[in-house]
Design a protein around this motif. Structure first.
Motif, PDB file in Angstrom:
ATOM      1  N   GLN A 354       0.815  -1.211   0.000  1.00 24.60           N
ATOM      2  CA  GLN A 354       0.000   0.000   0.000  1.00 24.60           C
ATOM      3  C   GLN A 354       0.854   1.269   0.000  1.00 24.60           C
ATOM      4  O   GLN A 354       0.380   2.343   0.360  1.00 24.60           O
ATOM      5  N   ILE A 355       2.119   1.130  -0.414  1.00 21.50           N
ATOM      6  CA  ILE A 355       3.035   2.265  -0.508  1.00 21.50           C
ATOM      7  C   ILE A 355       3.611   2.301  -1.915  1.00 21.50           C
ATOM      8  O   ILE A 355       3.934   1.264  -2.487  1.00 21.50           O
ATOM      9  N   ALA A 356       3.738   3.493  -2.492  1.00 18.24           N
ATOM     10  CA  ALA A 356       4.306   3.624  -3.832  1.00 18.24           C
ATOM     11  C   ALA A 356       5.267   4.799  -3.887  1.00 18.24           C
ATOM     12  O   ALA A 356       5.054   5.828  -3.244  1.00 18.24           O
ATOM     13  N   VAL A 357       6.336   4.611  -4.654  1.00 23.12           N
ATOM     14  CA  VAL A 357       7.279   5.684  -4.988  1.00 23.12           C
ATOM     15  C   VAL A 357       7.161   5.901  -6.493  1.00 23.12           C
ATOM     16  O   VAL A 357       7.453   4.993  -7.272  1.00 23.12           O
ATOM     17  N   TYR A 379      10.497  -4.313  -2.308  1.00 25.45           N
ATOM     18  CA  TYR A 379       9.867  -3.471  -3.327  1.00 25.45           C
ATOM     19  C   TYR A 379       9.547  -4.277  -4.572  1.00 25.45           C
ATOM     20  O   TYR A 379      10.121  -5.337  -4.822  1.00 25.45           O
ATOM     21  N   ILE A 380       8.616  -3.754  -5.345  1.00 32.07           N
ATOM     22  CA  ILE A 380       8.213  -4.343  -6.615  1.00 32.07           C
ATOM     23  C   ILE A 380       8.402  -3.282  -7.685  1.00 32.07           C
ATOM     24  O   ILE A 380       7.888  -2.172  -7.553  1.00 32.07           O
ATOM     25  N   THR A 481      -1.935  -8.978  -6.205  1.00 31.33           N
ATOM     26  CA  THR A 481      -1.097  -8.070  -5.420  1.00 31.33           C
ATOM     27  C   THR A 481       0.005  -8.838  -4.697  1.00 31.33           C
ATOM     28  O   THR A 481      -0.247  -9.852  -4.058  1.00 31.33           O
ATOM     29  N   VAL A 482       1.238  -8.337  -4.817  1.00 31.91           N
ATOM     30  CA  VAL A 482       2.387  -8.910  -4.123  1.00 31.91           C
ATOM     31  C   VAL A 482       2.889  -7.875  -3.128  1.00 31.91           C
ATOM     32  O   VAL A 482       2.963  -6.688  -3.443  1.00 31.91           O
ATOM     33  N   GLN A 483       3.234  -8.311  -1.898  1.00 28.90           N
ATOM     34  CA  GLN A 483       3.682  -7.373  -0.881  1.00 28.90           C
ATOM     35  C   GLN A 483       5.059  -6.805  -1.226  1.00 28.90           C
ATOM     36  O   GLN A 483       6.018  -7.536  -1.419  1.00 28.90           O
ATOM     37  N   GLY A 484       5.134  -5.503  -1.280  1.00 31.37           N
ATOM     38  CA  GLY A 484       6.363  -4.792  -1.575  1.00 31.37           C
ATOM     39  C   GLY A 484       6.020  -3.369  -1.973  1.00 31.37           C
ATOM     40  O   GLY A 484       4.968  -3.123  -2.572  1.00 31.37           O
ATOM     41  N   VAL A 485       6.874  -2.416  -1.629  1.00 31.87           N
ATOM     42  CA  VAL A 485       6.660  -1.037  -2.050  1.00 31.87           C
ATOM     43  C   VAL A 485       6.739  -0.974  -3.567  1.00 31.87           C
ATOM     44  O   VAL A 485       7.655  -1.521  -4.178  1.00 31.87           O
ATOM     45  N   THR A 486       5.777  -0.337  -4.207  1.00 33.91           N
ATOM     46  CA  THR A 486       5.751  -0.240  -5.660  1.00 33.91           C
ATOM     47  C   THR A 486       6.639   0.903  -6.131  1.00 33.91           C
ATOM     48  O   THR A 486       6.528   2.029  -5.650  1.00 33.91           O
ATOM     49  N   LEU A 487       7.534   0.600  -7.066  1.00 34.70           N
ATOM     50  CA  LEU A 487       8.318   1.616  -7.767  1.00 34.70           C
ATOM     51  C   LEU A 487       7.765   1.688  -9.182  1.00 34.70           C
ATOM     52  O   LEU A 487       7.719   0.678  -9.879  1.00 34.70           O
ATOM     53  N   TRP A 498      -2.819   3.774  -3.812  1.00 39.80           N
ATOM     54  CA  TRP A 498      -2.124   3.292  -2.621  1.00 39.80           C
ATOM     55  C   TRP A 498      -2.496   4.153  -1.421  1.00 39.80           C
ATOM     56  O   TRP A 498      -2.927   5.305  -1.574  1.00 39.80           O
ATOM     57  N   ASP A 499      -2.293   3.620  -0.220  1.00 45.33           N
ATOM     58  CA  ASP A 499      -2.527   4.406   0.991  1.00 45.33           C
ATOM     59  C   ASP A 499      -1.527   5.554   1.101  1.00 45.33           C
ATOM     60  O   ASP A 499      -1.874   6.650   1.544  1.00 45.33           O
TER      61      ASP A 499
END
Length: 689
Positions: A354-357, A379-380, A481-487, A498-499
């Motif tokens: 639920q986090i994205a960069v 991260y993904i 969905t796979v757990q990891g911060v999305t880049l 994302w949250d």
């Protein structure tokens, strides 16, 4: 489904769209306004009231993920059999059916990428064949063909659009012509050929037109602002003289005009269909009022042709934290700070998924990959290895397919899938600490989570149906969905949410890009930032840096789009003071300016290493850990962090946590071992003295 259940839980505008007569409908849906919910309820109502059979509905989206989400939601509404596809997959399915009977033989091979043939065409035209040149030329090929531009008309079309070409337009014409010849000689087709061929067959063969139009009697087109002239031609062929089409889009999210997308199809829909029902969805259910206010302000300075189509969103979520705008000394400092914030969010309970960069171009991802790895944050990278091509996923699908053929497939889907995965070695309660083992565990966990989602939508779904769903998703690359911060780049983030979202690298020249010269191009860059802002549900951080490298000249300026946000009245954005205004920290050894990652140690990396046996011992320990976890050594700790630890020689976990680059996640994984290594090093040094 009667009218009341169809609109149960919908707001007045959504209900208006759902209840509109079966005919031309245009839904102008702002970001986060529930467009997918609206159109799926509309489809379900049309089906349940008998206006149309589910098999006669073709819902067209622009991504496989969106199509899969639509199918899942329709299943939850008790509506099965609706075709939800992308333009490409719908055209390919029809073309494969009609080609043998019309042309004889099998459909020519469809190439998934133009790169190789465009490269050959460039070589024959005596042009560079490096990756950048071939990629840019392939973009010109796609743009000209998507816009239905004949090669002979290409130079004039470029002049009209103000488009920047990689080489002279006349030279691009030669590449276009050579590319077509190479395709013909190789007997292959590309995606544009596929759509054009299907449109042409419907237009020129009455029997095919009749069969297609008898099969599909109602159409829904999502993201209509992104339709290009070639796709519109196929839609016109599908429709014929009918008007049973519902289009959904948001002109403020038009970010693909460089590929041929035209928002005027959306904005001109009511002119083409004077009897159309036009509904505006403006209530944002995704983001907090603070995020929504900032999103509206991004567009406040809009000018040009789409300014009149602007829709001001109204936030419906509870209040949340104010977005922030932060200035950093340099890119490494920005990346390190963002990684630390991601780690903090995860430790406080926010799922990594639920986090994205988000950044403007893909080349910006590398420094964030390194920073997240250093902070111990999974991260993904969107655009990386495809989910269904991973070895563990392919193996799991084989096991699930085998189980579906036996009595083991009975019972609730979630339990059945977990049982199969457990037999293959997956333990839902024992997640590995990191590395490739953790990635494999996360992939299998995503399959189990998907089973739960599908079971919620359809309690009667069994393992055999789940395997079919996996095969369909693999074909369309609709990954769970796979757990990891999305880049991800801002373009790749379209349609996702994302949250917490970090919009990084917002320097003028990057957002907007330097090559955006015309007013229309700059406004598209503004809309791209708007898309990024509206991806955030609750937490939104925007940032930029004064220099590219530590110690570099502070010559950068923040994005011109941020100027208005930072100076606007009201608490929409907090501007953090520039790190350049802070006291410059210098190395205790040589006196040179310190990298932000070295400040905690008080010494530069070179001085940390000189004569320090503890550092070498810690490097050896790091190599052992990296091999056992099957990860790169820097993902344990980088040299700067090890150097800082070796200089400070902390004796407690609390002191170790103060070292830059450690963080709570890595403290929990490696803290005790590090303290043991430091103590052993001290004793060893005492023996040798």
């Amino acid at each position: 489904m009667t009218a009341e259940p169809a609109i149960d839980g919908l707001d007045p505008e959504q209900a208006q769209a759902v209840l509109a007569p079966h005919g031309p409908v245009c839904i102008l849906a702002g970001a986060g306004t529930g467009k997918t919910r609206t159109i799926t309820h509309r489809i379900a109502r049309l089906v349940h009231t008998g206006a149309v059979k589910p098999q006669q509905v073709l819902a067209v989206t622009f991504t496989a993920r969106a199509a899969g989400e639509m199918r899942t939601r329709l299943m939850g509404l008790g509506t099965k059999g609706v075709q939800a596809r992308t333009f490409h997959s719908a055209a390919l399915r029809q073309l494969r059916y009609f080609w043998p009977s019309h042309f004889g033989g099998q459909l020519p091979e469809l190439i998934s990428s133009k790169f190789r043939l465009v490269g050959r065409a460039a070589a024959r035209c005596k042009l560079s064949t490096d990756t950048a040149m071939v990629r840019d030329l392939a973009g010109e090929v796609e743009w000209s063909r998507s816009c239905l531009i004949d090669p002979s008309d290409y130079p004039a079309a470029v002049a009209r659009s103000g488009r920047e070409t990689p080489v002279a337009p006349e030279t691009v014409v030669k590449v276009l012509e050579t590319y077509e010849k190479l395709k013909q000689s190789a007997e292959v087709i590309d995606f544009e050929d596929m759509i054009m061929s299907m449109a042409f067959m419907i237009e020129s063969v009455p029997q095919i037109a009749h069969q297609v139009r008898e099969t599909y009697r109602s159409f829904v087109i999502d993201e209509y602002q992104d339709v290009n002239p070639l796709q519109q031609r196929l839609l016109d062929a599908w429709l014929g003289a009918r008007d049973t089409v519902c289009v959904v889009g948001d002109a403020n999210q038009t970010i693909y005009t460089f590929t041929g997308a035209r928002p005027d199809y959306l904005l001109g829909f009511a002119n083409r269909f004077p009897d159309a029902s036009v509904v505006r969805l403006h209530r944002d259910y995704r983001s907090t009022p603070q995020v929504v206010t900032l999103a509206n302000r991004v567009l406040d300075g809009s000018s040009g042709g789409l300014a009149g189509a602007r829709m001001s969103l109204v936030g419906q979520q509870p209040t949340g934290p104010e977005p922030t705008i932060t200035t950093y000394d340099d890119e490494p400092a920005e990346a390190a700070a963002v990684a630390a914030k991601c780690a903090s969010l995860i430790s406080s309970g926010t799922p990594a998924a639920q986090i994205a960069v988000l950044f403007r171009i893909n080349a910006q991802s590398e420094i964030y990959e390194a920073a997240l790895s250093s902070a111990g944050v999974p991260y993904i990278l969107r655009g990386g290895e495809k989910f269904f091509e991973r070895a563990e996923v392919r193996e799991a699908v084989v096991f699930l397919r085998a189980a579906a053929r036996t009595s083991d497939s009975t019972g609730r889907l979630g339990r059945a899938v977990r049982g199969v995965l457990a037999n293959s070695g997956w333990d839902p309660e024992a997640a590995p600490s990191g590395g490739s083992a953790r990635e494999r565990w996360e992939s299998l966990s995503a399959l189990a989570g998907l089973a739960d989602d599908l079971q919620s939508a359809d309690p009667d779904i069994d393992l055999a149906a789940f395997v079919v769903e996996l095969e369909q998703r693999a074909a369309s690359q609709h990954a769970p969905t796979v757990q990891g911060v999305t880049l991800a780049s801002l373009h790749a983030a379209k349609g996702l949410e994302w949250d917490a979202v970090f919009l990084v690298g917002l320097n003028d020249g990057m957002v907007p890009l330097n090559r955006a010269r015309t007013n229309e191009q700059v406004e598209e860059e503004r809309r791209l930032l708007y898309v990024g802002v509206t991806r955030a549900r609750r937490i939104l951080n925007l940032s930029w840096s004064l220099a590219r490298s530590p110690g570099g000249r502070a010559s950068r300026k923040q994005s011109r789009f941020l100027d208005a946000l930072a100076s606007s009245r009201g608490p929409t954005a907090k501007v953090a003071p520039s790190a350049r205004r802070q006291k410059i920290a210098r190395c205790k050894g040589c006196g040179q300016r310190l990298d932000p990652r070295e400040v905690a140690a008080g010494s530069c990396g070179a001085c940390l290493k000189v004569g320090d046996r503890t550092f070498e011992r810690l490097r050896a320990w790091r190599m052992t850990v990296a091999r056992s976890e099957e990860i790169a050594p820097y993902m344990v700790f980088d040299d700067e962090t090890l150097g800082a630890i070796s200089l400070m020689k902390p004796t407690t976990l609390s002191r170790l946590l103060k070292v830059k680059g450690v963080g709570e996640v890595k403290l929990g994984k490696y803290g005790s071992d590090l303290l043991e290594e430091i103590e052993a090093s001290k004793k060893n040094l005492q023996k040798t003295q």
